[in-house]
Design an enzyme around this catalytic site. Structure first.
Site, PDB file in Angstrom:
ATOM      1  N   LYS A 251     -12.101  -4.122   8.572  1.00  0.00           N
ATOM      2  CA  LYS A 251     -11.009  -4.312   7.615  1.00  0.00           C
ATOM      3  C   LYS A 251     -10.868  -5.807   7.341  1.00  0.00           C
ATOM      4  O   LYS A 251     -10.634  -6.597   8.252  1.00  0.00           O
ATOM      5  CB  LYS A 251      -9.690  -3.769   8.200  1.00  0.00           C
ATOM      6  CG  LYS A 251      -8.426  -4.184   7.413  1.00  0.00           C
ATOM      7  CD  LYS A 251      -7.138  -3.633   8.021  1.00  0.00           C
ATOM      8  CE  LYS A 251      -5.892  -4.188   7.316  1.00  0.00           C
ATOM      9  NZ  LYS A 251      -4.617  -3.713   7.909  1.00  0.00           N
ATOM     10  N   ASP A 256      -2.013  -9.731   3.794  1.00  0.00           N
ATOM     11  CA  ASP A 256      -1.284  -8.470   3.640  1.00  0.00           C
ATOM     12  C   ASP A 256       0.210  -8.737   3.458  1.00  0.00           C
ATOM     13  O   ASP A 256       0.941  -8.909   4.424  1.00  0.00           O
ATOM     14  CB  ASP A 256      -1.519  -7.588   4.880  1.00  0.00           C
ATOM     15  CG  ASP A 256      -0.808  -6.239   4.774  1.00  0.00           C
ATOM     16  OD1 ASP A 256      -0.357  -5.893   3.652  1.00  0.00           O
ATOM     17  OD2 ASP A 256      -0.721  -5.538   5.813  1.00  0.00           O
ATOM     18  N   LYS A 263       6.573  -6.632   2.879  1.00  0.00           N
ATOM     19  CA  LYS A 263       6.987  -6.918   4.255  1.00  0.00           C
ATOM     20  C   LYS A 263       8.144  -7.918   4.241  1.00  0.00           C
ATOM     21  O   LYS A 263       8.267  -8.702   3.299  1.00  0.00           O
ATOM     22  CB  LYS A 263       5.821  -7.570   5.014  1.00  0.00           C
ATOM     23  CG  LYS A 263       4.685  -6.627   5.382  1.00  0.00           C
ATOM     24  CD  LYS A 263       3.609  -7.359   6.176  1.00  0.00           C
ATOM     25  CE  LYS A 263       2.429  -6.459   6.479  1.00  0.00           C
ATOM     26  NZ  LYS A 263       2.741  -5.356   7.407  1.00  0.00           N
ATOM     27  N   ASP A 274      -5.071 -10.603   8.895  1.00  0.00           N
ATOM     28  CA  ASP A 274      -5.298  -9.166   8.715  1.00  0.00           C
ATOM     29  C   ASP A 274      -6.753  -8.846   8.349  1.00  0.00           C
ATOM     30  O   ASP A 274      -7.073  -7.725   7.995  1.00  0.00           O
ATOM     31  CB  ASP A 274      -4.323  -8.620   7.662  1.00  0.00           C
ATOM     32  CG  ASP A 274      -3.988  -7.152   7.866  1.00  0.00           C
ATOM     33  OD1 ASP A 274      -4.212  -6.647   8.987  1.00  0.00           O
ATOM     34  OD2 ASP A 274      -3.515  -6.508   6.910  1.00  0.00           O
ATOM     35  N   ASP A 333       1.945  -0.661   2.129  1.00  0.00           N
ATOM     36  CA  ASP A 333       1.667  -1.503   3.309  1.00  0.00           C
ATOM     37  C   ASP A 333       0.719  -0.812   4.292  1.00  0.00           C
ATOM     38  O   ASP A 333       0.241  -1.438   5.228  1.00  0.00           O
ATOM     39  CB  ASP A 333       2.990  -1.874   3.995  1.00  0.00           C
ATOM     40  CG  ASP A 333       2.849  -3.047   4.956  1.00  0.00           C
ATOM     41  OD1 ASP A 333       1.786  -3.721   4.920  1.00  0.00           O
ATOM     42  OD2 ASP A 333       3.796  -3.286   5.733  1.00  0.00           O
ATOM     43  N   GLU A 335      -2.306  -0.208   3.920  1.00  0.00           N
ATOM     44  CA  GLU A 335      -3.442  -0.457   3.021  1.00  0.00           C
ATOM     45  C   GLU A 335      -4.783  -0.502   3.743  1.00  0.00           C
ATOM     46  O   GLU A 335      -5.816  -0.251   3.132  1.00  0.00           O
ATOM     47  CB  GLU A 335      -3.211  -1.776   2.263  1.00  0.00           C
ATOM     48  CG  GLU A 335      -3.632  -3.054   2.998  1.00  0.00           C
ATOM     49  CD  GLU A 335      -2.875  -3.334   4.290  1.00  0.00           C
ATOM     50  OE1 GLU A 335      -1.768  -2.775   4.464  1.00  0.00           O
ATOM     51  OE2 GLU A 335      -3.371  -4.084   5.142  1.00  0.00           O
ATOM     52  N   ARG A 337      -6.146   1.401   5.945  1.00  0.00           N
ATOM     53  CA  ARG A 337      -6.858   2.686   5.995  1.00  0.00           C
ATOM     54  C   ARG A 337      -7.444   3.039   4.631  1.00  0.00           C
ATOM     55  O   ARG A 337      -8.439   3.752   4.554  1.00  0.00           O
ATOM     56  CB  ARG A 337      -5.910   3.776   6.535  1.00  0.00           C
ATOM     57  CG  ARG A 337      -4.729   4.073   5.681  1.00  0.00           C
ATOM     58  CD  ARG A 337      -3.622   4.817   6.433  1.00  0.00           C
ATOM     59  NE  ARG A 337      -2.870   3.926   7.328  1.00  0.00           N
ATOM     60  CZ  ARG A 337      -1.900   4.334   8.140  1.00  0.00           C
ATOM     61  NH1 ARG A 337      -1.563   5.622   8.196  1.00  0.00           N
ATOM     62  NH2 ARG A 337      -1.265   3.466   8.910  1.00  0.00           N
TER      63      ARG A 337
END
Ligand code: BES
Ligand code: MN
Ligand code: ZN
Length: 487
Positions: A251, A256, A263, A274, A333, A335, A337
């Protein structure tokens, strides 16, 4: 940091580390060992594992700082950790050289090489963006000499394995620590391309190509960003021709914000990390190439910036992934996956790997479950899980297995699509794993490592690690490949 291996000779300057324990060294000649032991005892040093005592001895006209480290009665002694804690303790002291005495002890060449790795990892400082005004004025440790019984074997172990693995770990740290205005998808891809110099084959897919492949799960995450999403494929063909490859997937959310499901602002900056899963994959590929690993390995990273914007994906949007499965995006959020859904499906269908491991800073819930000590390990295959657990023991990058089970499937059922991308408050890391599994299919041994806690830390828990980007995964993955795909 310059590392060298040599025959035993007392340090003439700088600092010296002596590990007292099991089999005692006759070495450190010029140092009065009996005197050292007596002084240390008087100062309350017991020689137990982790115990340290430091003093100065005079050698010729120079004072040498001698650090005695206890190893207790431990059968297996962590030389990496011991060296790292000493290097860390020397930080800011102005010492520029360290000699580690291992000659005539029970340390093997491999142990000596691990001393070098531990020293290197602990010596890492991320200060590329500091100007002279704020950079530390004290010289850092510049040279580490390790004296041991078989220096040429130790040097070989270092050059052929631990050194490149250290390089890969440091690359991964730099990528995580670098800010999001430097590491954004295209710039990140350009940085990966440079690894072609080592013999890696690097291929970059832009948004057009991903669109034609139907990767709308990944592309949806990047909709709100001005920066183009990328997928980068790295290939190391060091194994037998035609042998099925191992596949590593990461990933790489370069920042993010949460997207429209924004967030909170507090500490949001740390979401620059991230992309830690992808950094572990890139660092591993670099290490494999520079140590010329005899294995076929493919690395795939999905690089996306998750932003709120007029064009951004909305909560409630339904996207069709490359696999054809549809996803209701109930929370923008969740995201990671979505990015991995397409990266995993692409990897499985294109490369038909013998085994596949993905790494991702996927859920805050894994930090609630395991803190900053273990990565969550999820797998559809007990043998692969056991291989990873074993590699995690020897590499010291810890994992803890958690379950996957169809019983959790109902939590990600959607009334409007094949699934939704959030599973509610219960078992958050497991439902994320359950989601990923749907894009792997049933015929590939696969494991998912949730490294949200291990990839970036705001507090050190290990002297080998800096604060923030840890480079977690590079040592573990190299070990796993070395033990299961090479030789
Ligand atoms: N990148 C985060 C997970 C994360 C959190 C990593 C803390 C490192 C430290 C991920 O994209 C995320 O936001 N996950 C959500 C999922 C939720 C909306 C289902 C989370 O964990 O809160
Ligand atoms: Mn998120
Ligand atoms: Zn994320």
């Amino acid at each position: 940091m310059k590392i060298s291996f040599g025959k035993d000779a007392a340090a003439k300057s700088g600092a010296a580390l002596i590990i007292l324990g099991a089999k005692d060294s006759s070495a450190y000649h010029d140092i009065d060992k009996a005197g050292l032991v007596a002084t240390a005892k008087a100062a309350g040093f017991s020689g137990g594992k982790g115990d340290k005592f430091s003093t100065y001895v005079v050698n010729g006209s120079k004072a040498v700082k001698v650090i005695a480290a206890g190893r207790g009665k431990a059968e297996i002694f962590d030389y990496e950790l011991c060296a790292a804690s000493v290097v860390k303790s020397l930080r800011g002291s102005g010492e520029t050289s360290l000699t580690v005495h291992l000659a005539a002890t029970d340390a093997t060449p491999d142990d000596a090489a691990r001393v070098a790795l531990g020293a290197r990892l602990a010596g890492y400082i991320f200060d590329t963006h500091k100007s002279a005004a704020t950079k530390s004025k004290k010289s850092p440790l510049k040279t580490v000499k390790i004296t041991c019984d078989n220096p040429s074997a130790a040097k070989k172990a270092y050059e052929n394995y631990y050194g490149p693995v250290g390089d890969g770990t440091i690359l991964a740290r730099d990528l995580v620590n670098d800010p999001p205005n430097i590491v954004y998808p295209k710039a990140y891809a350009a940085r990966i391309k440079k690894l072609a110099d080592l013999g890696l084959k690097v291929e970059v897919l832009g948004e057009k190509r991903m669109e034609s492949l139907g990767m709308h799960a990944l592309l949806g995450v990047g909709l709100g960003s001005e920066r183009e999403s990328q997928m980068v494929i790295m290939r190391w063909d060091g194994g037998k021709k035609g042998a099925k490859p191992a596949c590593l997937v990461g990933k790489g959310v370069t920042f993010d914000t949460g997207g429209i499901s924004l967030k909170p602002g507090n500490n949001m900056w740390d979401m620059k990390g991230d992309m830690g899963g992808s950094a572990a994959v890139v660092g591993t590929m670099m290490a494999l190439a520079s140590r010329k690993a005899k294995a076929n390995v493919i690395g795939v990273v999905g690089l996306v910036e998750n932003m709120p914007d007029g064009k951004a994906q909305l909560p409630g949007d339904i996207v069709t992934s490359m696999s054809g499965q549809t996803i209701e995006v109930q929370n923008t959020d969740a995201e990671g996956r979505l990015v991995l859904a397409d990266a995993l499906h692409y990897s499985v269908t294109r490369f038909k790997p013998a085994a596949m491991i993905n790494l991702a800073t996927l859920t805050g819930a894994i930090i609630s479950a395991l803190g900053y000590e273990h990565a969550g390990l999820f797998s559809n295959d007990d043998e692969l899980a056991a291989q990873i657990s074993a590699a995690s023991e020897t590499s010291t990058e810890k994992t803890w297995r958690l379950p996957l089970s169809p019983a959790y499937n109902k939590l990600i059922d959607s009334p409007n699509a094949d699934m939704k991308n959030i599973g509610g408050p219960a078992a958050g890391s497991i439902t994320a794993g359950q989601f990923l599994q749907r894009f792997v299919g049933e015929n590939t041994p696969w494991a998912h490592l949730d490294i949200a806690g291990m990839g970036m830390k705001n507090q050190r828990t290990d002297p080998r690690e800096p604060t923030f980007g840890t480079g977690y995964g590079v040592r573990l993955l190299n070990r796993w490949i070395a033990d299961n795909f090479e030789g």
